[in-house]
Design a protein around this motif. Structure first.
Motif, PDB file in Angstrom:
ATOM      1  N   SER A  50      30.347 -21.872  12.836  1.00  0.00           N
ATOM      2  CA  SER A  50      31.682 -21.410  12.468  1.00  0.00           C
ATOM      3  C   SER A  50      32.518 -22.550  11.890  1.00  0.00           C
ATOM      4  N   VAL A  51      32.325 -23.750  12.416  1.00  0.00           N
ATOM      5  CA  VAL A  51      33.119 -24.870  11.900  1.00  0.00           C
ATOM      6  C   VAL A  51      32.750 -25.151  10.451  1.00  0.00           C
ATOM      7  N   ALA A  52      31.438 -25.133  10.155  1.00  0.00           N
ATOM      8  CA  ALA A  52      30.994 -25.410   8.788  1.00  0.00           C
ATOM      9  C   ALA A  52      31.548 -24.366   7.829  1.00  0.00           C
ATOM     10  N   LEU A  83      25.677 -32.022  16.640  1.00  0.00           N
ATOM     11  CA  LEU A  83      26.294 -33.286  17.019  1.00  0.00           C
ATOM     12  C   LEU A  83      26.055 -34.329  15.944  1.00  0.00           C
ATOM     13  N   GLY A  84      24.874 -34.270  15.326  1.00  0.00           N
ATOM     14  CA  GLY A  84      24.589 -35.196  14.236  1.00  0.00           C
ATOM     15  C   GLY A  84      25.538 -34.986  13.071  1.00  0.00           C
ATOM     16  N   LEU A  85      25.809 -33.709  12.760  1.00  0.00           N
ATOM     17  CA  LEU A  85      26.735 -33.433  11.663  1.00  0.00           C
ATOM     18  C   LEU A  85      28.126 -33.959  11.992  1.00  0.00           C
ATOM     19  N   ALA A  86      28.515 -33.852  13.243  1.00  0.00           N
ATOM     20  CA  ALA A  86      29.848 -34.325  13.622  1.00  0.00           C
ATOM     21  C   ALA A  86      29.970 -35.825  13.423  1.00  0.00           C
ATOM     22  N   GLU A  87      28.834 -36.531  13.490  1.00  0.00           N
ATOM     23  CA  GLU A  87      28.852 -37.970  13.259  1.00  0.00           C
ATOM     24  C   GLU A  87      29.382 -38.302  11.878  1.00  0.00           C
ATOM     25  N   LEU A  88      29.180 -37.351  10.936  1.00  0.00           N
ATOM     26  CA  LEU A  88      29.529 -37.622   9.546  1.00  0.00           C
ATOM     27  C   LEU A  88      30.957 -37.217   9.220  1.00  0.00           C
ATOM     28  N   PHE A  93      41.683 -23.156  15.526  1.00  0.00           N
ATOM     29  CA  PHE A  93      41.765 -24.585  15.800  1.00  0.00           C
ATOM     30  C   PHE A  93      41.542 -25.395  14.532  1.00  0.00           C
ATOM     31  N   VAL A  94      40.461 -25.081  13.799  1.00  0.00           N
ATOM     32  CA  VAL A  94      40.131 -25.851  12.607  1.00  0.00           C
ATOM     33  C   VAL A  94      41.220 -25.704  11.553  1.00  0.00           C
ATOM     34  N   VAL A  95      41.694 -24.479  11.347  1.00  0.00           N
ATOM     35  CA  VAL A  95      42.670 -24.218  10.301  1.00  0.00           C
ATOM     36  C   VAL A  95      43.995 -24.928  10.572  1.00  0.00           C
ATOM     37  N   SER A  96      44.384 -25.022  11.831  1.00  0.00           N
ATOM     38  CA  SER A  96      45.702 -25.578  12.147  1.00  0.00           C
ATOM     39  C   SER A  96      45.623 -26.966  12.730  1.00  0.00           C
TER      40      SER A  96
END
Lengths: 397, 290, 303
Positions: free
Chosen positions: C131-133, B241-246, C242-245
Motif C-alpha cells: 500500500s505504501v508503494a 524493510l530493504g525498500l525502506a532503506e532506500l 498516514f502517507v498522504v498527510s
C-alpha cells in the motif's frame, strides 16, 4: 501429495522452533555490546556513520558498538522498545520530542557522567545544548544542527535584478518583479511550505515568540507569510505539484526557498545541474531562525550505562564530531569543530536560531494542531487569531 | 422469446452476426483499455528503474540516459538477495500454516457441532476489529518477555492463522453440499481424515485464493517485521524493510526503489500466475453431477 | 444398504457418545486458532480496556486513579468527531465501489474469453504492490502537475486538497482492492454448480436476469464475507491517510481517521489511556456495524 504437505508442515514447524532456540544471546566476554539507534537522512549518511562507528570500535577494544538503523517509523519502534524495557543504549532524539520523552521518564540524565569524566560541555553552542536541557539537567548532547537559509536560483535572480533580498519588504519586491516578468513560468517566485517549521522563523523575525502567540508581532508574521501566498507571490509545494520546496527549486518551479543544510546533498544528487546560491535568512525587526537539531541520548533502562556514556561522549566529542562533519552533511554543534566550506550563511544564523521544539513536552501534539490549522488558514477557512489561540492552548497541554 | 424465434427463422443471419461481432469487439476494447490502465504504473516503475537519479525526476517513460546502475546497487550495496530469501521463507511458512490451521478451524466452525460454537465464532471477525496500533504495545511486550524478538519466531507465532483466512474457509465450506461428508462417514472416515482427504481437496479454489492473498499479505507486511525483528538487523530484513532503506528523509533514491519494487512484485506475480488456474477447476460441480 | 438401516436407529448412549466425540474433535480443530486469537487479540484488547480507565504513559500507570476521564476526553474531542465523519464518508464510498468492481471483474473473468489468464493478472495487478508503494506512486501521478491532471486539464492537487483527498483515497483503495474482491468472488463463483446455469439456459433466461435473479443471490455468503472484511478494513483506514498527510491527518484534519487518532495519542502524545479509550470506542462501533450486517446480509447461515 497430502502426505507430503504434512511432512513439509512438520519440517517447517521444526525449522521455526530451531530458529527460535538459536537465539543470539549476549556474549558476556570482556567486550560490552552497545547499540546505537537512529534513522538515516541520506545514503551518504549511512556510509559515513558506519565509518564513524568503525573508528570508535577500533579505538575502544572493550566496547563493541553497533548502529541500528530504524527506517520507517522511528517514534513507534522506539516507544515499543521503551515500553518493553528493552531500549537501545544510545539513540537519536529530535529536539521536538525530547521534552515528551523526558517527561515520560525514558531518558537518562547525564550530569553525573559529565562530572565523573570531566566532559567539557562549554564546547557546545549554548542554544543547541539548551534544546536538550531541562533546567540544569542535561538529557542529551546535540550531534549536529542546521538552521534555515534562503536559497535562490541564480539564473532567475539575475533576471529579477540580481540582488538577493535581505528584508521582508525586499523579499516581496523581488518576488513581485519575478512575477511581473514571468521569470518562473509554470510556478511561483517563492515556495513556502504550509508548515510551522518554516513559518515560526518569521514570527521570531517580527520580534514575536512561541511563548506569546497572541502578540501583534506573531499575528503580523503569519499575515505576512500567508499574505505572500494570497498575493500569488508564493505557492505551497502541494500547489506546485511537488512534495517539498527542495524539489520545487530543483525543477525550476520556484526561485526562492527557505531550507536548511539538508538541501545541499539532495540537490547535489538529484538536481546537480541547477545553479543556486545560499543566502542568509531574511530579517525583519530582528534576525529570527530555527535550529533543527538531534541529540545522542542515553536510555534510562540500559544495563550498560558506563559503556553507553563512553560511546556517547566520543561521538559528540571533538574527534567523533570532526569525523562526522567531514562530508558536510550537517553543521557542527561544537565551537571547536570546523564546518566544511560554503556554509557560512547557515552559520551566520547561529545567534538567532531558537531550538525547534523548545523542550516543551506537548510540542509534538501541538504540531498537529499547528499544521492542520495553517492549511486551513491558507485555504481561507480559518482566521489567523483563531489558529494562534488553538496552538497556544495545545502547547499548554 | 419471440425475438429469438423470429431471428432463428430470419435468413439474414449475417446482420445478427455483425452486431454480435461489434459487441464483442467493444467488450474486448474496454477490457484491454482497463487492463492497460492497470498496467501503466508498473510500466512507469520499470522504466524509472533504468534511469539515473536526476533523470528520475522527469515524468517520462523513456530513460535518458539508460543505465542499469540502480539494479547493480540494490544487488551489491544493499543485500536484496538475502531480503528476498527472508521474504520467501516467511511468506511460505505463514501461508502454509494459515491454510492448514484456517482450513481446520474453518471446517470445524462450518460443519462440526460443539457447544459455544456460534459464540466462539464471534471471536473471529472480532479480532479484525482491533487495529494493529492498539495492540502493538501489549503484543510487543509479551513477545519481548518470551525472547521471541529479533528473529522470525515471534512474527510467525502471531501470524499462524488470521481471522480473514479462517472466516473465508468457513464460508467456503458452508457452500459444499453435505453429500461428501456423508459418503466419507459411510466409508468409516474419522473427522480428521474427512477433513484432510475429502474437504480440503474440495476447497481448492478457496485455498488457491488464500495462497495468493496470504503470500502477498506476508510479503508486503512492513509494520510488524519492522517492530519485531527489523531494527538494525539487516540479515533478517524482508524485502519491504530493504525498500525502506532506500527511502531517506530528503533524498529518495527513486531508481533503486523502483528496481527494488519490481523485484518485490515478481515473486508474488509468479505465485499468482501459478495458482490462478485452480479457479477454473470445476471440481465441485463435477462432484455433484457424478 | 445394510449400514444405512443400521445407522437409522442408534441407541441413545451411542448418540451422546457421537455428539461428545464430535464436540471433542471440534474443539481440537479450533484450539490453535482460538489460542492465537486469544493471546494476540483478546488479551491486548483486555489490556487496552483496562488502561483506558487510567492515566497511562510509556512506562505504565501514572498518578491519578481510575475513572472515565479518557472516554470523556475522546467523546468531547472535536478532532475525534471529525475523524468519525471522515471514516464514515470513506467507508460508505469505498465498500460498495470495491464490491461492485470486484464482482464485475470476477464475472468478466469467469466467462470463456480469450486471454483470460492475461486479463486476470492485469486486473489483479494493482493489489500486488504494498500500500505504501502504491500510495507513493499515486501521489506522484495525481499531484497538481501530474500525469492525470495533464490529461484532464486540471490543477487540483487531488491528494493535498481538503475537499478531495478522502475521495481520492476512496478511488485509490477501491482500485487496489478490486483485485482482491475479484478473487474472493471468483472462488465463490466456482462453487455455484453449472447445472444452475444450464437450467436457466433451458428456461431461456437472459444473461442479465440470470445474473440478478440467480447468481447474485447465490453469492450471498461471498457478499457477506466481502462486506464484513472490506467494511472492517475501511473503518480501520490508516496507511494511506498516514502517507498522504505525513502522519498529521491534514490538510485541515481531512485525512484524520480514528486509527490515526489512536496512533497519535499513543506514539506522539504518549497518552495511552486516551488511545485505549478511542480504540475501545472504535471497536464498539465496528462491532455494532458488523452485527447489523450479520443480522441482515449474513442471516442465511444461522441455519
Amino acid at each position: 501429495m497430502r502426505k507430503r504437505l504434512g511432512v513439509i508442515l512438520g519440517l517447517l514447524i521444526a525449522v521455526v522452533l530451531l530458529a527460535a532456540t538459536a537465539q543470539a544471546g549476549t556474549r558476556t566476554h570482556k567486550v560490552t555490546n552497545v547499540t546505537l539507534a537512529g534513522w538515516s537522512s541520506g545514503p551518504d549518511e549511512d556510509t559515513l556513520l558506519n565509518q564513524v562507528i568503525a573508528k570508535f570500535n577500533a579505538t575502544h577494544p572493550t566496547i563493541h558498538a553497533t548502529f541500528q538503523v530504524i527506517n520507517g517509523d522511528y517514534p513507534t519502534a522506539m516507544t515499543a522498545r521503551f515500553a518493553a524495557h528493552n531500549p537501545p543504549d544510545v539513540f537519536y532524539v529530535d529536539s521536538s520530542v525530547i521534552g515528551a520523552w523526558v517527561h515520560q521518564g525514558v531518558v537518562e540524565p547525564l550530569n553525573s557522567f559529565v562530572k565523573a569524566s570531566k566532559f567539557d560541555t562549554s564546547a557546545f553552542f549554548p542554544k543547541l545544548l539548551g534544546a536538550f536541557e531541562s533546567g540544569k539537567t542535561i538529557y542529551g548532547f546535540p550531534k549536529d544542527w542546521s538552521p534555515l537559509a534562503m536559497e535562490i536560483n541564480k539564473g532567475m535572480l539575475g533576471q529579477a535584478g540580481g540582488k538577493a533580498p535581505t528584508s521582508w519588504a525586499q523579499l516581496q519586491s523581488v518576488a513581485q518583479t519575478m512575477k511581473s516578468k514571468n521569470v518562473v513560468s509554470g510556478g511561483a517566485p517563492i515556495c513556502l511550505a504550509p508548515d510551522w517549521a518554516r513559518m515560526l522563523a518569521f514570527v521570531y523575525q517580527a520580534g514575536g515568540s512561541l511563548n506569546n502567540l497572541s502578540s501583534p508581532a506573531a499575528e503580523a508574521a503569519v499575515n505576512f507569510y500567508v499574505g505572500l501566498i494570497k498575493k500569488g507571490l508564493a505557492q505551497t509545494p502541494q500547489q506546485l505539484g511537488v512534495d517539498w520546496c527542495g524539489t520545487a527549486l530543483g525543477k525550476g518551479k520556484s526561485a526562492i526557498i527557505f531550507e536548511g543544510n539538508w538541501l545541499l546533498p539532495f540537490m547535489k544528487s538529484t538536481y546537480p545541474n541547477v545553479q543556486y546560491g545560499i543566502f542568509p535568512m531574511i530579517k525583519d525587526k530582528t534576525g529570527g531562525n530555527l535550529a533543527f537539531t538531534v541529540s545522542y541520548s542515553m536510555a534510562k533502562d540500559t544495563p550498560n550505562k558506563q559503556a553507553a556514556w563512553t560511546l556517547l561522549s566520543w561521538l559528540v566529542g571533538k574527534q567523533g564530531q570532526t569525523l562526522w562533519m567531514s562530508k558536510g552533511l550537517a553543521l557542527p554543534s561544537r565551537k571547536d569543530v570546523k564546518a566544511v566550506g560554503g556554509r557560512q550563511n547557515f552559520l551566520a544564523a547561529a545567534p538567532y536560531a531558537v531550538g525547534w521544539g523548545f523542550g516543551n513536552p506537548n510540542f509534538s501534539t501541538a504540531y498537529t494542531v499547528m499544521n492542520n490549522d495553517l492549511t486551513a488558514v491558507i485555504s481561507g477557512g480559518k482566521s489567523v487569531s483563531s489558529m494562534l489561540s488553538d496552538v497556544a492552548s495545545a502547547l499548554k497541554g | 422469446m419471440t425475438l429469438q424465434t423470429v431471428a432463428a427463422a430470419d435468413p439474414f443471419i449475417p446482420r445478427r452476426a455483425r452486431s454480435e461481432v461489434a459487441r464483442k469487439a467493444f467488450f474486448y476494447a474496454v477490457i484491454v483499455l482497463v487492463a492497460a490502465i492497470f498496467f501503466v504504473p508498473f510500466i512507469y516503475t520499470l522504466t524509472t528503474s533504468f534511469k539515473t537519479l536526476p533523470d528520475a525526476a522527469n515524468v517520462t517513460f523513456i530513460p535518458h540516459p539508460w543505465t542499469s546502475s540502480a539494479w547493480h546497487t540494490i544487488w551489491t550495496q544493499y543485500d536484496f538477495k538475502t531480503y528476498i530469501k527472508n521474504s520467501v521463507f516467511l511468506a511460505v511458512v505463514v501461508t502454509v500454516c494459515n491454510i492448514f490451521l484456517g482450513g481446520l478451524g474453518g471446517y470445524a466452525f462450518a460443519r462440526l457441532k460443539f457447544p459455544g460454537r456460534e459464540l466462539l465464532f464471534l471471536l473471529v471477525p472480532g479480532t479484525l476489529m482491533i487495529p494493529d496500533q492498539l495492540r502493538l504495545i501489549p503484543v510487543f511486550v509479551m513477545l519481548t518477555n518470551w525472547h521471541l524478538i529479533g528473529n522470525f519466531s515471534g512474527y510467525i507465532l502471531i501470524n499462524l492463522v488470521t481471522a480473514t483466512n479462517l472466516f473465508f474457509m468457513r464460508q467456503y465450506f458452508l457452500t459444499i453440499p453435505k453429500d461428501f461428508e456423508e459418503a466419507a462417514k459411510l466409508d468409516g472416515a474419522g473427522y480428521f481424515k474427512t477433513f484432510w482427504r475429502v474437504m480440503l481437496p474440495l476447497a481448492l479454489p478457496a485455498i488457491s485464493a488464500l495462497v495468493i492473498l496470504q503470500f502477498q499479505g506476508t510479503w508486503n507486511d512492513f509494520f510488524w517485521p519492522l517492530i519485531l525483528f527489523g531494527q538494525g538487523n539487516p540479515a533478517h530484513y524482508t524485502i519491504q524493510l530493504g525498500l525502506a532503506e532506500l527511502d531517506f528523509q530528503y533524498t529518495v533514491l527513486w531508481p533503486q526503489i523502483c528496481a527494488g519494487s519490481i523485484l518485490a512484485i515478481l515473486p508474488i506475480l509468479a505465485i499468482f500466475l501459478a495458482f490462478q488456474r485452480y479457479f477454473i477447476s470445476g471440481v465441485v460441480s463435477a462432484g455433484v453431477k457424478g | 444398504m445394510a449400514t444405512a438401516s443400521q445407522a437409522a436407529t442408534p441407541p441413545r448412549s451411542t448418540m451422546l457418545g457421537v455428539r461428545l466425540r464430535e464436540a471433542g474433535w471440534g474443539y481440537g480443530f479450533v484450539a490453535v486458532p482460538i489460542a492465537v486469537f486469544g493471546l494476540f487479540f483478546v488479551y491486548p484488547f483486555g489490556y487496552a480496556l483496562y488502561i483506558s480507565f487510567f492515566h497511562w504513559g510509556i512506562l505504565g500507570k501514572q498518578a491519578g486513579g481510575a475513572g472515565t476521564f479518557n472516554y470523556d476526553k475522546v467523546v468531547h474531542d472535536p478532532v475525534f468527531h471529525t475523524a468519525l465523519k471522515n471514516i464514515a464518508e470513506y467507508t460508505l464510498g469505498v465498500v460498495p465501489l470495491t464490491m461492485a468492481l470486484g464482482l464485475s471483474l470476477a464475472l468478466v473473468i469467469n466467462q470463456k474469453i480469450r486471454g483470460r489468464n492475461f486479463f486476470r493478472s492485469a486486473f489483479y495487478f494493482p493489489s500486488i504492490a504494498s500500500s505504501v508503494a502504491i500510495t507513493t506512486i499515486a501521489l506522484y501521478l495525481f499531484n497538481a502537475n501530474g500525469l492525470f491532471n495533464h490529461i484532464i486539464g486540471s490543477k487540483t492537487p487531488w491528494f493535498q486538497n481538503a475537499p478531495t483527498v478522502m475521495w481520492a483515497i476512496v478511488g485509490l483503495n477501491s482500485w487496489t482492492s478490486a483485485g482482491t474482491a475479484m478473487l474472493y468472488y471468483l472462488a465463490a463463483l466456482q462453487s455455484i454448480p453449472t447445472d444452475v446455469y444450464e437450467a436457466a439456459a433451458v428456461d431461456n433466461t437472459g444473461a442479465w436476469r440470470t445474473f440478478w435473479r440467480i447468481t447474485f443471490p447465490l453469492l450471498r455468503p461471498a457478499h457477506f464475507f466481502v462486506l464484513v472484511i472490506f467494511g472492517i478494513g475501511a473503518l480501520k483506514l490508516f496507511d494511506q491517510a498516514f502517507v498522504v498527510s505525513n502522519g498529521l491527518g491534514g490538510p485541515n484534519y481531512s485525512t484524520y481517521t480514528p486509527v490515526l487518532y489512536i496512533y497519535r495519542e499513543a506514539f506522539t502524545t504518549f497518552d495511552f489511556g486516551v488511545a485505549a479509550a478511542a480504540g475501545v470506542l472504535l471497536f464498539a462501533l465496528i462491532f455494532v456495524l458488523t452485527l447489523a450486517q450479520r443480522l441482515t446480509v449474513g442471516r442465511e447461515e444461522a441455519a
